[in-house]
Each structure stands twice: as structure tokens, then as C-alpha cells.
Design an enzyme around this catalytic site. Structure first.
Site, PDB file in Angstrom:
ATOM      1  N   ASP A 139     -57.904 -14.451  76.371  1.00 43.77           N
ATOM      2  CA  ASP A 139     -58.537 -15.551  75.470  1.00 43.77           C
ATOM      3  C   ASP A 139     -58.022 -16.467  74.434  1.00 43.77           C
ATOM      4  O   ASP A 139     -57.175 -16.071  73.853  1.00 43.77           O
ATOM      5  CB  ASP A 139     -59.915 -14.873  74.668  1.00 43.77           C
ATOM      6  CG  ASP A 139     -60.767 -15.564  74.426  1.00 43.77           C
ATOM      7  OD1 ASP A 139     -61.117 -16.704  74.966  1.00 43.77           O
ATOM      8  OD2 ASP A 139     -61.520 -15.578  73.371  1.00 43.77           O
ATOM      9  N   HIS A 146     -62.796 -25.877  65.812  1.00 41.75           N
ATOM     10  CA  HIS A 146     -63.151 -24.396  65.698  1.00 41.75           C
ATOM     11  C   HIS A 146     -62.105 -23.687  64.726  1.00 41.75           C
ATOM     12  O   HIS A 146     -62.357 -22.882  63.807  1.00 41.75           O
ATOM     13  CB  HIS A 146     -63.069 -23.655  66.806  1.00 41.75           C
ATOM     14  CG  HIS A 146     -63.160 -22.367  66.772  1.00 41.75           C
ATOM     15  ND1 HIS A 146     -64.533 -21.448  66.449  1.00 41.75           N
ATOM     16  CD2 HIS A 146     -62.543 -21.184  67.048  1.00 41.75           C
ATOM     17  CE1 HIS A 146     -64.170 -20.063  66.372  1.00 41.75           C
ATOM     18  NE2 HIS A 146     -63.015 -19.735  66.772  1.00 41.75           N
ATOM     19  N   ARG A 155     -59.181 -18.505  54.952  1.00 34.65           N
ATOM     20  CA  ARG A 155     -58.247 -19.153  54.213  1.00 34.65           C
ATOM     21  C   ARG A 155     -58.483 -20.428  53.797  1.00 34.65           C
ATOM     22  O   ARG A 155     -57.987 -21.467  54.176  1.00 34.65           O
ATOM     23  CB  ARG A 155     -56.867 -19.157  55.094  1.00 34.65           C
ATOM     24  CG  ARG A 155     -56.268 -17.700  55.561  1.00 34.65           C
ATOM     25  CD  ARG A 155     -55.160 -18.187  56.715  1.00 34.65           C
ATOM     26  NE  ARG A 155     -55.442 -19.112  57.544  1.00 34.65           N
ATOM     27  CZ  ARG A 155     -56.055 -18.767  58.564  1.00 34.65           C
ATOM     28  NH1 ARG A 155     -56.015 -17.430  59.107  1.00 34.65           N
ATOM     29  NH2 ARG A 155     -56.325 -19.544  59.688  1.00 34.65           N
ATOM     30  N   GLU A 211     -69.433 -16.804  70.913  1.00 38.07           N
ATOM     31  CA  GLU A 211     -68.593 -17.990  70.878  1.00 38.07           C
ATOM     32  C   GLU A 211     -68.686 -18.408  72.186  1.00 38.07           C
ATOM     33  O   GLU A 211     -68.784 -18.054  73.175  1.00 38.07           O
ATOM     34  CB  GLU A 211     -67.181 -17.436  70.906  1.00 38.07           C
ATOM     35  CG  GLU A 211     -66.669 -16.688  69.571  1.00 38.07           C
ATOM     36  CD  GLU A 211     -65.013 -16.643  69.345  1.00 38.07           C
ATOM     37  OE1 GLU A 211     -64.539 -16.398  70.283  1.00 38.07           O
ATOM     38  OE2 GLU A 211     -64.688 -16.682  68.053  1.00 38.07           O
ATOM     39  N   GLU A 213     -67.642 -20.689  75.025  1.00 33.74           N
ATOM     40  CA  GLU A 213     -66.245 -21.021  75.417  1.00 33.74           C
ATOM     41  C   GLU A 213     -66.639 -21.399  76.872  1.00 33.74           C
ATOM     42  O   GLU A 213     -67.753 -21.046  77.839  1.00 33.74           O
ATOM     43  CB  GLU A 213     -65.365 -19.709  75.681  1.00 33.74           C
ATOM     44  CG  GLU A 213     -65.258 -19.204  74.359  1.00 33.74           C
ATOM     45  CD  GLU A 213     -63.993 -18.430  74.097  1.00 33.74           C
ATOM     46  OE1 GLU A 213     -63.199 -17.982  74.879  1.00 33.74           O
ATOM     47  OE2 GLU A 213     -63.913 -17.502  73.032  1.00 33.74           O
ATOM     48  N   ASP A 245     -67.610 -14.943  74.028  1.00 33.53           N
ATOM     49  CA  ASP A 245     -66.808 -14.110  73.708  1.00 33.53           C
ATOM     50  C   ASP A 245     -67.483 -13.338  72.576  1.00 33.53           C
ATOM     51  O   ASP A 245     -67.005 -13.821  71.503  1.00 33.53           O
ATOM     52  CB  ASP A 245     -65.270 -14.751  73.416  1.00 33.53           C
ATOM     53  CG  ASP A 245     -64.405 -13.663  72.707  1.00 33.53           C
ATOM     54  OD1 ASP A 245     -64.396 -12.506  72.731  1.00 33.53           O
ATOM     55  OD2 ASP A 245     -63.526 -14.290  71.899  1.00 33.53           O
ATOM     56  N   ARG A 249     -67.717 -10.202  63.669  1.00 28.67           N
ATOM     57  CA  ARG A 249     -66.860 -10.858  62.606  1.00 28.67           C
ATOM     58  C   ARG A 249     -66.252  -9.671  61.463  1.00 28.67           C
ATOM     59  O   ARG A 249     -65.114  -9.747  60.929  1.00 28.67           O
ATOM     60  CB  ARG A 249     -67.393 -12.109  61.800  1.00 28.67           C
ATOM     61  CG  ARG A 249     -67.929 -13.126  62.848  1.00 28.67           C
ATOM     62  CD  ARG A 249     -66.987 -13.722  63.597  1.00 28.67           C
ATOM     63  NE  ARG A 249     -67.150 -14.824  64.484  1.00 28.67           N
ATOM     64  CZ  ARG A 249     -66.474 -15.241  65.593  1.00 28.67           C
ATOM     65  NH1 ARG A 249     -65.126 -14.991  65.703  1.00 28.67           N
ATOM     66  NH2 ARG A 249     -66.631 -15.970  66.235  1.00 28.67           N
ATOM     67  N   GLN A 252     -63.896  -7.588  63.002  1.00 30.55           N
ATOM     68  CA  GLN A 252     -62.553  -8.584  63.403  1.00 30.55           C
ATOM     69  C   GLN A 252     -61.809  -8.835  62.318  1.00 30.55           C
ATOM     70  O   GLN A 252     -60.485  -8.864  62.263  1.00 30.55           O
ATOM     71  CB  GLN A 252     -63.127  -9.834  64.010  1.00 30.55           C
ATOM     72  CG  GLN A 252     -61.936 -10.905  64.422  1.00 30.55           C
ATOM     73  CD  GLN A 252     -62.615 -12.185  65.060  1.00 30.55           C
ATOM     74  OE1 GLN A 252     -63.894 -12.413  64.915  1.00 30.55           O
ATOM     75  NE2 GLN A 252     -61.648 -13.076  64.997  1.00 30.55           N
ATOM     76  N   LYS A 265     -63.613  -7.692  69.374  1.00 35.28           N
ATOM     77  CA  LYS A 265     -63.770  -8.402  70.410  1.00 35.28           C
ATOM     78  C   LYS A 265     -64.066  -7.740  71.817  1.00 35.28           C
ATOM     79  O   LYS A 265     -64.447  -8.305  72.685  1.00 35.28           O
ATOM     80  CB  LYS A 265     -62.539  -9.617  70.715  1.00 35.28           C
ATOM     81  CG  LYS A 265     -62.454 -10.502  69.499  1.00 35.28           C
ATOM     82  CD  LYS A 265     -63.234 -11.642  69.549  1.00 35.28           C
ATOM     83  CE  LYS A 265     -62.605 -12.643  68.745  1.00 35.28           C
ATOM     84  NZ  LYS A 265     -63.250 -14.010  68.881  1.00 35.28           N
ATOM     85  N   THR A 269     -67.593  -9.047  76.838  1.00 31.23           N
ATOM     86  CA  THR A 269     -67.370 -10.801  77.222  1.00 31.23           C
ATOM     87  C   THR A 269     -68.347 -11.036  78.265  1.00 31.23           C
ATOM     88  O   THR A 269     -68.257 -10.257  79.226  1.00 31.23           O
ATOM     89  CB  THR A 269     -66.074 -11.112  77.515  1.00 31.23           C
ATOM     90  OG1 THR A 269     -65.226 -10.405  76.520  1.00 31.23           O
ATOM     91  CG2 THR A 269     -65.834 -12.274  77.607  1.00 31.23           C
ATOM     92  N   GLU A 386     -69.523 -20.496  61.979  1.00 34.50           N
ATOM     93  CA  GLU A 386     -69.050 -21.886  61.442  1.00 34.50           C
ATOM     94  C   GLU A 386     -70.660 -22.495  61.263  1.00 34.50           C
ATOM     95  O   GLU A 386     -70.582 -23.237  60.150  1.00 34.50           O
ATOM     96  CB  GLU A 386     -68.766 -22.817  62.823  1.00 34.50           C
ATOM     97  CG  GLU A 386     -67.189 -22.284  63.486  1.00 34.50           C
ATOM     98  CD  GLU A 386     -66.890 -23.048  64.555  1.00 34.50           C
ATOM     99  OE1 GLU A 386     -66.806 -24.277  64.472  1.00 34.50           O
ATOM    100  OE2 GLU A 386     -66.788 -22.208  65.463  1.00 34.50           O
TER     101      GLU A 386
HETATM  102 MN    MN Z   1     -62.901 -16.302  71.712  1.00 36.70          MN
END
Ligand code: MN
Length: 444
Positions: A139, A146, A155, A211, A213, A245, A249, A252, A265, A269, A386
Site C-alpha cells: 500500500d 492526504h 505532527r 481509506e 483508495e 484500507d 488509527r 496505528q 492496518k 482490506t 481528515e
Molecule cells: Mn492506505
């Protein structure tokens, strides 16, 4: 790169009822899936979508209506997984798509139409399998929007890591837990380190996310030690699909430094059943997204003029959420995002080249994820972390007024993708769906 030909002609018509103007599967698309009839103990085999029907490629292969390379490719597509078809390469994929196009065209003879009609299975009667036996799943992380959005959560002072603008970043994922659209999965248990806590806790994920994708399947593959140059990279791509995906969080973000995602993760999937061949996407190719100073230009091995002009693909994408309350009320799922794949910073060809440049061998049927696809403006975010600004600003679902910072048990996430452009027939990817089930109880 594929050039335009008669299979892209928007005026081309099929004799199959409902194919004309079908939002996903007109004659100009002909994507491939692996299917069998629901409730039947039949073998899985390849099929091609036309309107709301499937051309059964095992039945078509037995009918011997195709000849030469197209017939050979059809025989490979009759198997329960498409690895052999993927390995056969671009000429075989093109022969199959063109051969079936001719059989389904309104110019086909009446007797031909009758023989092909006997090979049609309604999509409503089908259940789908994974298109290939996936040996490896990788992946990527190739949307700069993103990366900035998530970077701000982790951060705030320095959202984008310096390597992002120089190379397509990826992690090696887990092939065993890739499932076909419609397969539910359990909310994962794992370690999290909640803000303000003094030690990590073992808990069902409280920050479960999706996610948005796209994915693609590897064609012939490359020998170990033989990198794939950028100009050859698309010959390694059989076709594209939708991919979710799923991401825990909280798990992760606690486990990820310094080696990358692991349990956050690897629990599930999801992929769409339909794989759209690269040739069908030819009318929707787009220039590579501009690098704006101070972003550097790619190093020479990731650069090529043809690629720069048309390495992107303009695929419209949406995310919708269906909840228990939505289903109870009979309302439609709430759309929460809409964006396009053309905003991606790195392209599918650059992903293939980067993956192999050190000598890594890709194999037929391997699955590559593009990374979360987010666009430049609000409403284009490809993950709920997000949209909800790391969980601090819950979103409101239009169907019911419910709020979501992360996913609840019973939520179904629906990804949709399609291509449309003036002068071309609209084609689509169908959907990629999955539902969150409650976590297993605590283990001893
Ligand atoms: Mn992903």
C-alpha cells in the site's frame, strides 16, 4: 500507454438491453471479475460486465466464438482466479477485450448474438470472489493532500515528511486479509495509548477509519534484480479497482514509529469485484499533477515525457456511509466526500518503478494500493480522520443527522468510482463496500 481505438467510440452500441448509457458498464468498459451464481456450488470463473449482465467467460470459452489470441485469453479467464490471464500480458488483455467487444456490438450477427446471450448471467444472481490469488499486497501513500491532512494530526509543526516529494512512500501490507466487497469484518482489538494515559491499554479500536483508495493488479511481473523502467511500467498493470484500507488509527499511531503500520492496518482490506482494464481508461488519462515550487522535480528514473503528459487518470470518487439508523429509516447512505484520482502526487507507473527499482520482483496477481486519495479542497478528504480533524470536529451525516468522528459498529462504508468526459462514454468501477461488526469479546 494505450491509445484510443474503436472500443472507445462513444457512438458504439451493444445489443444487450440496458447497456447503452449504463452508468458503469456500457460496451466501452468491459471490466473483469471472478464470480459464480449465488447459492450454487459452481466453480468461480472470470466474467465481463455489460449493462446489468455478466458475460460468463467459461461459457464463452466453451462456445468457441472467439479465435486466436482472444480465445486463448478467454480460456485463461475461465479459471477460478485470473493470475494466468494477468501473466499473459497486454496483447492478450487487449485481444480479449476487443474480441468480447465485437461479440456484444450491435454489428454482431443474429446467430452470434443468440450464442452469446446463452452466456449471460444477471449481476443480481452473482456472488464475487477475489480476482487473483494475491501473493503480495503493498500500500502506497501518494496523495500530498492526504499526507498533509494526516501529518497535521500527528505532527502539527511539520506535517509533510521530507521524503514525500522525492519518492512514492509505501509499506508492505498483508495479502491474507484482503477481502472482496460485501464481506463484513470485526472491529479489531489491540494496543492504544490514549491522550493523557500513563500506559497503553488493550482495547477495541475507538478510532476506526476507512481509506478511499484505488488498487491495481500486476500483470506479467519482473524478475528479481530487473527493475521496471518508467516507460515500461504500465505494461505491468492489468487494471484498476476500488480499495478500502480500513485503519484503526489509535492502534496505528501508537505502534507505527519507527517501522510503519502493522496491526492498525492488517485486519482487513476490501476491494471491488470489478477490475477496469487500463485500455478502457485511455480516454480519461490526465497530465501528472504539477509540482509547485519549492516541490522538487522527480529524479530521472521517475520521469519520462509521455508519462508527464498522461501518467494520471481522472477517476471521480465518492465515499458514502450507511448506518443502522439510515437503514432503519429507509434513507439513502450519506455521501461524505467526493474527489478525483487525478490529484495524486505520484502515479501508478511511478509506483511500479519505485517498487522494483532496488530489484524487488512483482508477481502476477500482486495487489498494489495507491494510498488514500484526498483532493485539495474541503469535502475531498479520503478518510474520516481528515474530515473530523483527528476526531475533534465530528461530521454530520446528511441522511439522519447522526454525528461521526470515527466509525460505529454497523456502519457500512461505500466507495464509488467512475470516469466521465465530454466526447467519451461514461464508465465506472461499481462499488466497494464493507460493514463494521462488533469486536470479539476480551480474550483471557
Ligand atoms: Mn492506505
Amino acid at each position: 500507454m494505450d491509445t484510443l481505438n474503436h472500443t472507445h467510440d462513444p457512438a458504439a452500441l451493444s445489443w444487450v438491453p440496458g447497456a447503452q448509457g449504463h452508468q458503469d458498464f456500457p460496451l466501452q468498459n468491459l471490466p473483469v471479475a471472478v464470480f459464480r451464481r449465488q447459492g450454487e456450488e459452481e466453480a468461480f470463473r472470470g466474467g465481463m460486465a455489460i449493462g446489468d449482465q455478466i458475460v460468463d467467460l467459461a461459457a464463452l470459452s466453451s462456445a468457441r466464438l472467439l479465435t486466436g489470441e482472444a480465445q486463448h485469453a478467454c480460456e485463461l479467464a475461465a479459471r477460478p482466479r485470473l493470475n494466468a490471464l494477468m501473466a499473459a500480458g497486454q496483447p492478450a488483455w487487449r485481444a480479449l477485450r476487443h474480441g468480447v467487444f465485437d461479440l456484444l456490438s450491435s454489428h454482431a450477427r443474429e446467430t452470434t448474438q443468440a450464442s452469446v446471450r446463452a452466456c449471460l448471467v444477471p449481476q443480481q444472481q452473482a456472488t464475487y470472489g477475489l480476482p487473483s490469488r494475491i501473493g503480495d499486497y503493498t500500500d502506497f501513500y501518494t496523495s500530498i493532500h492526504h499526507a498533509r491532512n494526516v501529518g497535521r494530526v500527528i505532527r502539527p509543526d511539520d506535517p509533510l515528511t521530507p521524503n514525500f516529494v522525492w519518492l512514492p512512500i509505501a509499506y508492505h501490507g498483508r495479502a491474507s486479509s484482503v477481502v472482496i466487497s460485501g464481506t463484513p469484518f470485526k472491529r479489531p482489538n489491540g494496543q492504544a495509548f490514549p491522550p493523557g494515559a500513563r500506559a497503553p491499554v488493550f482495547t477495541p479500536s475507538t478510532r476506526l477509519d476507512y481509506e478511499l483508495e484505488m488498487g491495481f493488479y500486476i500483470g506479467p511481473g519482473n524478475a528479481q534484480g530487473n527493475p521496471v523502467p518508467l516507460a515500461q511500467a504500465e505494461k505491468q498493470i492489468f487494471g484498476m479497482c476500488l480499495l478500502n484500507d480500513w485503519s484503526a488509527r489509535d492502534h496505528q499511531f501508537w505502534e507505527m514509529a519507527p517501522l510503519g503500520p502493522f496491526l492498525g492496518k492488517n485486519f482487513c482490506t476490501s476491494v471491488s469485484p470489478w477490475v477496469v482494464m487500463m485500455e478502457a481508461l485511455a480516454p480519461f488519462r490526465a497530465p501528472v499533477a504539477d509540482r509547485l515550487a519549492p516541490e522538487p522535480q522527480p529524479l530521472p528514473y521517475l520521469e519520462h515525457p509521455v508519462h508527464r503528459a498522461a501518467g494520471g487518470v481522472d477517476v471521480q470518487l465518492t465515499v458514502s456511509i450507511d448506518t443502522e439508523a439510515t437503514r432503519a429509516s429507509g434513507a439513502k447512505p450519506s455521501q461524505v466526500s467526493r474527489t478525483s484520482f487525478r490529484h495524486q502526487y505520484w502515479t501508478v507507473a511511478q509506483m511500479v518503478t519505485q517498487h522494483t527499482v532496488g530489484g524487488c520482483n512483482l508477481q502476477s496477481g500482486d495487489l498494489i494500493g495507491t494510498g488514500t486519495i484526498s483532493g485539495p479542497t474541503p469535502g475531498e478528504e479520503g478518510a474520516i480522520v481528515e474530515l473530523s480533524r483527528g476526531g475533534t470536529a465530528p461530521i454530520t451525516l446528511s441522511a439522519t443527522g447522526e454525528q461521526r468522528s470515527f466509525l460505529h459498529d454497523g456502519d457500512t462504508v461505500i466507495l464509488r468510482g467512475w470516469c466521465e468526459r465530454q466526447g467519451a462514454a461514461r464508465i465506472g468501477f461499481g462499488t466497494c463496500e464493507g460493514r463494521v461488526l462488533p469486536a470479539s469479546g476480551p480474550t483471557a
